[in-house]
Design a protein around this motif. Structure first.
Motif, short mmCIF file in Angstrom:
data_model
loop_
_atom_site.label_atom_id
_atom_site.label_comp_id
_atom_site.label_asym_id
_atom_site.label_seq_id
_atom_site.Cartn_x
_atom_site.Cartn_y
_atom_site.Cartn_z
N SER A 69 0.79 -1.24 0.00
CA SER A 69 0.00 0.00 0.00
C SER A 69 0.82 1.30 0.00
N ASN A 70 2.12 1.22 -0.18
CA ASN A 70 2.93 2.44 -0.32
C ASN A 70 2.49 3.27 -1.53
N CYS A 71 1.97 2.60 -2.54
CA CYS A 71 1.65 3.26 -3.80
C CYS A 71 0.21 3.75 -3.87
N ALA A 72 -0.50 3.72 -2.73
CA ALA A 72 -1.94 4.00 -2.73
C ALA A 72 -2.29 5.39 -3.27
N VAL A 73 -3.38 5.44 -4.01
CA VAL A 73 -3.95 6.70 -4.51
C VAL A 73 -5.43 6.71 -4.14
N VAL A 87 -3.93 -5.57 -0.32
CA VAL A 87 -3.98 -5.47 1.14
C VAL A 87 -5.07 -4.53 1.64
N LEU A 88 -5.78 -3.86 0.74
CA LEU A 88 -6.74 -2.85 1.18
C LEU A 88 -7.98 -3.48 1.83
N THR A 89 -8.54 -2.77 2.78
CA THR A 89 -9.80 -3.23 3.37
C THR A 89 -10.95 -2.83 2.47
N ASP A 94 -14.13 1.06 -0.82
CA ASP A 94 -15.37 1.84 -0.94
C ASP A 94 -15.08 3.34 -0.97
N ARG A 95 -14.03 3.76 -0.31
CA ARG A 95 -13.65 5.19 -0.29
C ARG A 95 -12.88 5.60 -1.53
N GLY A 96 -12.62 4.64 -2.42
CA GLY A 96 -11.93 5.00 -3.66
C GLY A 96 -10.42 4.88 -3.58
N ILE A 97 -9.92 4.21 -2.54
CA ILE A 97 -8.47 4.00 -2.45
C ILE A 97 -8.09 2.83 -3.38
N ARG A 98 -7.04 3.06 -4.18
CA ARG A 98 -6.56 2.04 -5.11
C ARG A 98 -5.04 1.95 -5.01
#
Ligand code: FES
Length: 127
Positions: A69-73, A87-89, A94-98
């Motif tokens: 998740s270091n690269c998360a946007v 690894v995202l929950t 749902d919040r749009g994290i990718r």
């Protein structure tokens, strides 16, 4: 695919929020340099992270495989489908994290905030 990006550190510095409707308008008005705000083009065979790198941007990453998740946007406008293995929950999805290392946009105009590894809930995953 055109992607307009903004650095999460700028939000932090200015006290802006991912939920601000006029986030990118404020970024336009602030006269930021292209490290913090600009546009890249993502080719169909590229991940968002690769596209950023191929445009000379240095976005954060570590594993390049959906595991850290270091690269998360955060997707603000447009659509980036969630990755299948990551690894995202569900709440973050749902919040749009990718994860930019293993995903790319499916919309021609997309707006993302990169560097959201500094969001408190993403930082937790990094520990
Ligand atoms: Fe580790 Fe993308 S670099 S999840």
């Amino acid at each position: 695919y055109r992607v307009e990006y903004l650095n999460y550190e700028v939000l932090d510095d200015h006290g802006w929020s991912l939920d601000d409707d006029d986030l990118f308008e404020k970024a336009d008005a602030a006269g930021l340099d292209r490290v913090d705000h600009g546009e890249i083009t993502v080719e169909p065979d590229e991940s968002l992270l690769e596209a950023a790198e191929n445009s000379g941007r240095a976005w954060p990453f570590a594993c390049r495989g959906g595991a850290c998740s270091n690269c998360a946007v955060a997707v603000i406008e447009g659509e980036i489908p969630p990755p299948t293995s990551h690894v995202l929950t569900q709440e973050m999805i749902d919040r749009g994290i990718r994860l930019s290392c293993i995903t790319s946009p499916v919309t021609t105009d997309t707006k993302v905030v990169y560097n959201v590894k500094h969001l408190p809930e993403v930082e937790e995953l990094l520990l």
